[in-house]
Design a protein around this motif. Structure first.
Motif, short mmCIF file in Angstrom:
data_model
loop_
_atom_site.label_atom_id
_atom_site.label_comp_id
_atom_site.label_asym_id
_atom_site.label_seq_id
_atom_site.Cartn_x
_atom_site.Cartn_y
_atom_site.Cartn_z
N ASN A 1 -5.79 11.94 -5.15
CA ASN A 1 -5.94 10.59 -4.60
C ASN A 1 -4.85 9.67 -5.14
O ASN A 1 -5.11 8.73 -5.91
N TYR A 2 -3.62 9.93 -4.76
CA TYR A 2 -2.49 9.09 -5.17
C TYR A 2 -1.37 9.25 -4.15
O TYR A 2 -1.36 10.19 -3.35
N ARG A 3 -0.45 8.31 -4.18
CA ARG A 3 0.69 8.33 -3.25
C ARG A 3 1.92 8.92 -3.92
O ARG A 3 2.00 9.01 -5.15
N TYR B 1 10.37 5.71 -12.75
CA TYR B 1 9.27 6.62 -12.39
C TYR B 1 8.75 6.44 -10.97
O TYR B 1 7.91 7.21 -10.52
N GLY B 2 9.28 5.48 -10.21
CA GLY B 2 8.93 5.36 -8.82
C GLY B 2 8.32 4.01 -8.46
O GLY B 2 8.00 3.20 -9.34
N TYR B 3 8.21 3.78 -7.15
CA TYR B 3 7.65 2.53 -6.64
C TYR B 3 6.83 2.87 -5.39
O TYR B 3 7.34 3.52 -4.47
N VAL B 4 5.58 2.44 -5.36
CA VAL B 4 4.72 2.75 -4.23
C VAL B 4 5.00 1.77 -3.09
O VAL B 4 4.60 0.61 -3.13
N LYS B 5 5.72 2.25 -2.09
CA LYS B 5 5.99 1.44 -0.91
C LYS B 5 4.81 1.50 0.05
O LYS B 5 3.94 2.38 -0.05
N ASP B 6 4.79 0.59 1.00
CA ASP B 6 3.67 0.54 1.95
C ASP B 6 3.53 1.83 2.75
O ASP B 6 2.42 2.21 3.14
N ASP B 7 4.66 2.48 3.03
CA ASP B 7 4.62 3.69 3.85
C ASP B 7 4.66 4.97 3.01
O ASP B 7 4.90 6.06 3.55
N ALA B 8 4.42 4.86 1.70
CA ALA B 8 4.44 6.05 0.84
C ALA B 8 3.36 7.03 1.27
O ALA B 8 2.22 6.65 1.53
N ASP C 1 0.26 -4.42 -10.02
CA ASP C 1 1.26 -3.35 -10.05
C ASP C 1 0.63 -2.07 -9.52
O ASP C 1 0.05 -1.28 -10.27
N SER C 2 0.76 -1.86 -8.21
CA SER C 2 0.13 -0.70 -7.58
C SER C 2 0.78 0.61 -8.03
O SER C 2 0.13 1.67 -8.03
N THR C 3 2.04 0.56 -8.44
CA THR C 3 2.73 1.78 -8.85
C THR C 3 2.13 2.33 -10.14
O THR C 3 1.87 3.53 -10.25
N PHE C 4 1.89 1.48 -11.13
CA PHE C 4 1.31 1.96 -12.38
C PHE C 4 -0.11 2.48 -12.15
O PHE C 4 -0.49 3.52 -12.69
#
Length: 433
Positions: free
Chosen positions: A141-143, A127-134, A182-185
């Motif tokens: 309000n989400y990346r 389902y994805g991974y929030v990278k620093d440059d996302a 876990d910033s992605t969740f």
């Protein structure tokens, strides 16, 4: 649509007037488009994880997973194992390549739309991974990564995951994933909140149900089509009506360190169309013994209710902790699709089971989205000879009524869809619930 998405015009004739049995040379530059009555199952390979796009017989669409993993983090943690690079290039994210692929598959007059988007479980390659440059969303309000990036550009009518709307299985997930940073969740929860505030549907998969995912346009024309929700979290369909039983219990899932494994909680579906049956189960596990708790094997109870199918994906990409003997024996698929991205896919024991003769003496046809060169060297020439294809997108196209189906392998090294080969037609066997 964002300006980086380039729609590719696929040069083909009018498919309604042509037959799938025609010489594949006619379609070397493209794929004959979907037409009413057919069902397409596109296993998309981007290098970022799993993504399967469905076009059902009446044009209803579904996306099962949208992986976009952090390859650099993987290399740092798991080297010398190798992760697959982004395909066809790293000029776009995996989510953007999925968008690009779906746009090529949608036919006028309908714009690209996802009627159902399912997230099998909460791992980045699904389902994805929030990278620093996302990038930040322009809508909330989400990346943007994986499923959130796809939703930015293609409308999703119904979002379904393993635990909406409570997110409390096997414990409060917001608290748990905040503790484990876990910033992605947490980003995904912000995405879910945005959808709910804007009256957009978010649901948890209802195990046992056969009416949560339905044809939207002309269901009466395809009475033999059904999507059966086999499993969600620890709840499994019994095989009878919509009844379920609890296989995984919350208090037993937690380790002594207060952690749990997402993989056994994955969603599982059985999709039937006439005599054709297809199974997909995310990262379900099936390994027995080796000091593992009995509940780690979720494949066996699932396989008992699913029964024989024409085609299946490999659970957990073909890792050695899945696709156990019971799963292979009871599903007995003729076609296997391995959605792989790591150099340890598949486990050697898994391949032995798949390569064994079926009860009728025939062999299975195995298609992989990517097999690393190191894997070929480690497992040997008998391994490579057993695969029909080891690289590229894999499309299963089911003919009207489900009596037969074909498999197309598609080039994933270019941005435009190009047929590499066609296999079949295979004949479906009539086996009903």
């Amino acid at each position: 649509m964002a300006n980086w998405i380039v729609l590719v015009v696929v040069s083909v004739g009018v498919f309604a007037e042509k037959s799938l049995a025609q010489d594949i040379d006619e379609y070397k530059s493209g794929l004959p488009p979907w037409s009413k009555g057919y069902m397409d199952i596109h296993h998309i390979h981007t290098g970022g994880g799993d993504a399967t796009f469905f076009i059902f017989p009446d044009g209803t669409t579904m996306l099962f997973d949208a992986g976009d993993m952090d390859q650099k983090a993987f290399d740092k943690k798991w080297g010398p194992l190798k992760a697959t690079p982004l395909y066809p290039t790293d000029s776009l994210t995996a989510g953007q390549w999925i968008i690009h692929y779906i746009n090529q598959m949608m036919l006028e007059p309908r714009e690209a739309t996802i009627d159902y988007a399912l997230i099998s479980h909460f791992h980045s390659d699904h389902y994805g991974y929030v990278k620093d440059d996302a990038k930040k969303s322009e809508n909330g309000n989400y990346r943007l990564t994986g499923i959130t990036e796809i939703a930015e550009h293609i409308p999703i009518h119904t979002l379904i995951d393993r635990n909406a709307p409570t997110y409390d299985y096997p414990l409060d997930l917001k608290t748990y994933y905040t503790k484990h940073q876990d910033s992605t969740f947490l980003n995904y929860l912000d995405f879910v909140d945005h959808r709910l505030k804007n009256n957009q549907t978010v649901e948890g998969l209802k195990a046992g149900a056969n009416d949560q995912i339905q044809l939207k346009f002309s269901p009466d024309q395809y009475p033999s089509f059904v999507v059966r929700n086999v499993k969600a979290n620890g709840t499994i369909w019994t095989g009878q009506r919509t009844n379920t039983f609890q296989y995984l219990h919350q208090d037993s899932l937690m380790s002594d360190q207060g952690k749990f494994n997402e993989n056994p909680l994955s969603l599982a579906l059985k999709i039937s169309y006439g005599a054709f049956d297809y199974f997909t189960g995310g990262d379900m596990t099936g390994l027995k013994g080796y000091g593992l708790p009995a509940w780690f094997d979720v494949e066996t109870p699932v396989a008992k209710v699913v029964g024989q199918v024409e085609a299946t994906t490999l659970n957990h990409h073909g890792n050695r902790d899945a696709t156990n003997q019971d799963f292979v024996k009871l599903l007995d698929p003729e076609v296997v699709v391995q959605q792989s991205w790591c150099s340890d896919h598949p486990g050697q024991e898994v391949f032995h089971r798949l390569a064994a003769k079926r009860p009728d003496g025939k062999t299975r046809d195995i298609y992989a989205t990517n097999i690393h060169e190191e894997t070929k060297v480690a497992l040997g020439p008998w391994f490579t000879k057993a695969y029909k294809s080891m690289k590229g997108h894999v499309l299963i196209r089911v003919s009207p009524g489900g009596q037969k189906y074909s498999v197309y392998t598609l080039d994933n090294k270019k941005s435009s869809i190009r047929v590499v080969n066609k296999f079949g037609p295979y004949i479906s066997s009539m086996r009903r619930e």
